[in-house]
Scaffold this motif. Structure first.
Motif, short mmCIF file in Angstrom:
data_model
loop_
_atom_site.label_atom_id
_atom_site.label_comp_id
_atom_site.label_asym_id
_atom_site.label_seq_id
_atom_site.Cartn_x
_atom_site.Cartn_y
_atom_site.Cartn_z
N THR A 259 -7.89 -25.66 -4.48
CA THR A 259 -6.71 -25.97 -3.69
C THR A 259 -7.02 -25.93 -2.20
O THR A 259 -6.14 -26.03 -1.39
N VAL A 260 -8.29 -25.72 -1.87
CA VAL A 260 -8.65 -25.55 -0.46
C VAL A 260 -9.15 -26.86 0.14
O VAL A 260 -9.65 -27.73 -0.55
N THR A 261 -8.98 -26.97 1.43
CA THR A 261 -9.49 -28.15 2.11
C THR A 261 -10.93 -27.93 2.56
O THR A 261 -11.61 -28.88 2.92
N THR B 279 -20.41 -7.95 8.06
CA THR B 279 -19.55 -8.00 6.89
C THR B 279 -20.21 -7.39 5.64
O THR B 279 -19.62 -6.53 4.99
N ARG B 280 -21.40 -7.85 5.32
CA ARG B 280 -22.01 -7.37 4.07
C ARG B 280 -22.32 -5.88 4.12
O ARG B 280 -21.99 -5.16 3.16
N PRO B 281 -22.94 -5.36 5.20
CA PRO B 281 -23.17 -3.91 5.23
C PRO B 281 -21.86 -3.12 5.12
O PRO B 281 -21.82 -2.07 4.46
N ALA C 240 -15.41 -12.45 -6.21
CA ALA C 240 -14.47 -13.59 -6.20
C ALA C 240 -14.77 -14.43 -4.96
O ALA C 240 -14.61 -13.96 -3.84
N GLY C 241 -15.20 -15.68 -5.16
CA GLY C 241 -15.65 -16.49 -4.02
C GLY C 241 -17.02 -16.02 -3.60
O GLY C 241 -17.27 -15.73 -2.43
N CYS C 242 -17.93 -15.98 -4.56
CA CYS C 242 -19.24 -15.32 -4.37
C CYS C 242 -20.17 -16.11 -3.48
O CYS C 242 -21.20 -15.59 -3.03
N GLY D 35 -24.17 -15.94 -3.24
CA GLY D 35 -24.51 -14.74 -3.99
C GLY D 35 -25.20 -13.60 -3.26
O GLY D 35 -25.76 -12.72 -3.92
N PRO D 36 -25.13 -13.53 -1.90
CA PRO D 36 -25.84 -12.41 -1.26
C PRO D 36 -25.26 -11.04 -1.63
O PRO D 36 -26.01 -10.08 -1.80
N LEU D 37 -23.95 -10.97 -1.78
CA LEU D 37 -23.36 -9.67 -2.15
C LEU D 37 -23.67 -9.33 -3.60
O LEU D 37 -23.92 -8.17 -3.94
N LEU E 144 -14.05 -12.72 2.41
CA LEU E 144 -13.90 -13.95 3.21
C LEU E 144 -13.44 -15.13 2.35
O LEU E 144 -13.94 -16.24 2.50
N VAL E 145 -12.48 -14.89 1.47
CA VAL E 145 -11.98 -16.00 0.65
C VAL E 145 -10.45 -16.05 0.61
O VAL E 145 -9.87 -17.15 0.65
N LEU E 146 -9.77 -14.88 0.56
CA LEU E 146 -8.31 -14.92 0.44
C LEU E 146 -7.64 -15.64 1.61
O LEU E 146 -6.59 -16.25 1.46
N TYR F 150 -8.22 -18.30 2.86
CA TYR F 150 -8.10 -19.75 2.68
C TYR F 150 -6.85 -20.13 1.91
O TYR F 150 -6.57 -21.31 1.74
N LEU F 151 -6.14 -19.14 1.38
CA LEU F 151 -5.00 -19.42 0.50
C LEU F 151 -3.68 -19.10 1.20
O LEU F 151 -3.53 -18.04 1.81
N GLU F 152 -2.73 -20.02 1.05
CA GLU F 152 -1.42 -19.81 1.67
C GLU F 152 -0.63 -18.73 0.93
O GLU F 152 -0.02 -17.86 1.53
C1 LIG Z 1 -16.95 -17.69 3.72
S1 LIG Z 1 -17.69 -18.02 2.15
C2 LIG Z 1 -18.00 -16.34 1.62
C3 LIG Z 1 -18.97 -16.26 0.47
C4 LIG Z 1 -19.28 -14.83 0.01
N1 LIG Z 1 -18.07 -14.14 -0.41
C5 LIG Z 1 -19.96 -14.07 1.10
O1 LIG Z 1 -19.35 -13.17 1.69
O2 LIG Z 1 -21.13 -14.38 1.39
C6 LIG Z 1 -16.25 -18.46 1.21
C7 LIG Z 1 -16.54 -18.83 -0.23
O3 LIG Z 1 -15.30 -18.90 -0.91
C8 LIG Z 1 -15.29 -20.03 -1.73
N2 LIG Z 1 -13.88 -20.43 -1.94
C9 LIG Z 1 -13.04 -20.95 -1.03
N3 LIG Z 1 -11.83 -21.14 -1.58
C10 LIG Z 1 -11.92 -20.74 -2.87
C11 LIG Z 1 -11.02 -20.69 -3.96
N4 LIG Z 1 -9.76 -21.13 -3.84
N5 LIG Z 1 -11.45 -20.22 -5.15
C12 LIG Z 1 -12.75 -19.79 -5.29
N6 LIG Z 1 -13.65 -19.80 -4.30
C13 LIG Z 1 -13.25 -20.27 -3.10
C14 LIG Z 1 -16.11 -21.08 -0.99
O4 LIG Z 1 -16.59 -22.08 -1.86
C15 LIG Z 1 -17.19 -20.20 -0.40
O5 LIG Z 1 -18.30 -20.10 -1.26
#
Ligand SMILES: C[S@@+](CC[C@H](N)C(=O)[O-])C[C@H]1O[C@@H](n2cnc3c(N)ncnc32)[C@H](O)[C@@H]1O
Length: 247
Positions: free
Chosen positions: A12-14, A38-40, A57-59, A62-64, A121-123, A125-127
């Motif tokens: 659902t994201v742009t 962020t990661r530390p 969630a939103g991996c 995969g660094p984390l 760093l994923v939530l 993006y959601l309204e």
């Molecule tokens: C800023 S990156 C962060 C990646 C990882 N969490 C990190 O800290 O390295 C955001 C990630 O969220 C994913 N993403 C964005 N919107 C998403 C959604 N609605 N559902 C699942 N993943 C989503 C993106 O594809 C991207 O890989």
């Protein structure tokens, strides 16, 4: 290779991470904002994770997941971007379940499947956070933890002086990842809207954190750190970190 399973999600994201996956992963591998902040901070908040089942969630690439696995966690991840998942699978090798799924929709995991979920760093993006938080609560055991990192709402107001702090507002920012231009679109919401969403979804707020940059950042990025010292806040402020407990 790790398995990348699941029906193609309809995100659902742009934000088109497929378009700049390699560049994003390269840029954020060991930069200040991700590698030295962020990661530390997430790993500090997670503490001893040995033996814990953790969903990222939103991996992304995969660094984390890699860092948590190194610390003894049993990790799984999902992401909306097929390209980011490919990079994660390449990084992690065998044995880490990776699924293409949209955080805005139903998640392909049973109830009570995880001890911790990380949503780094994923939530933002959601309204609407209601369904995503309900899903993350569902897949956590009672007492399990959700670690959230989002764009700091006060930083939004610092950067966009005329913006309505109390609104839920879409905004976009231009970035350059490894020399490649990209646009990311976020949803700002005030702190009170975040905390209400967490408690309404059945979480107790255990920690709110505004960590400094990690040790070593000053040596690695002396010029940027000096600029930050001389900035209006005088300290590193970019994201807001929460540890939530599933009631
Ligand atoms: C800023 S990156 C962060 C990646 C990882 N969490 C990190 O800290 O390295 C955001 C990630 O969220 C994913 N993403 C964005 N919107 C998403 C959604 N609605 N559902 C699942 N993943 C989503 C993106 O594809 C991207 O890989």
């Amino acid at each position: 290779m790790s398995s990348v399973a699941g029906e193609p999600a309809a995100p659902t994201v742009t934000n088109d991470y497929d378009d700049f996956a390699e560049a994003y992963a390269a840029e954020t591998e060991s930069n200040l904002l991700n590698g030295y902040y962020t990661r530390p901070a997430v790993l500090d908040l997670a503490g001893d994770v040995a033996g814990r089942r953790i969903l990222d969630a939103g991996c992304g690439a995969g660094p984390l997941l890699e860092a948590l696995r190194e610390r003894g966690a049993i990790v799984s991840g999902f992401d909306a971007s097929a390209k980011m998942l490919e990079l994660a699978a390449r990084r992690l090798g065998d044995g880490v379940p990776l699924v293409r799924a949209d955080l805005a929709g139903p998640l392909p995991y049973p109830d009570d499947a995880f001890d911790d979920v990380v949503a780094c760093l994923v939530l933002h993006y959601l309204e609407d956070w209601r369904a995503p938080l309900a899903e993350l609560r569902r897949v956590l055991v009672p007492g399990g933890r959700l670690i959230v990192v989002v764009y700091h709402p006060f930083v939004y107001k610092l950067l966009y002086r005329d913006a309505d702090y109390f609104g839920v507002t879409e905004f976009s920012e231009d970035y350059t990842f490894d020399g490649r231009p990209a646009v990311l679109t976020y949803w700002h919401r005030p702190l009170s809207a975040m905390t209400s969403a967490f408690t309404e979804a059945g979480f107790r707020i255990a920690v709110v954190s505004e960590p400094p940059a990690a040790p070593g950042a000053r040596e690695m990025f002396p010029e940027v750190m000096e600029k930050i010292d001389n900035s209006p806040t005088g300290t590193f402020l970019s994201f807001l970190f929460f540890v939530l407990e599933a009631a």
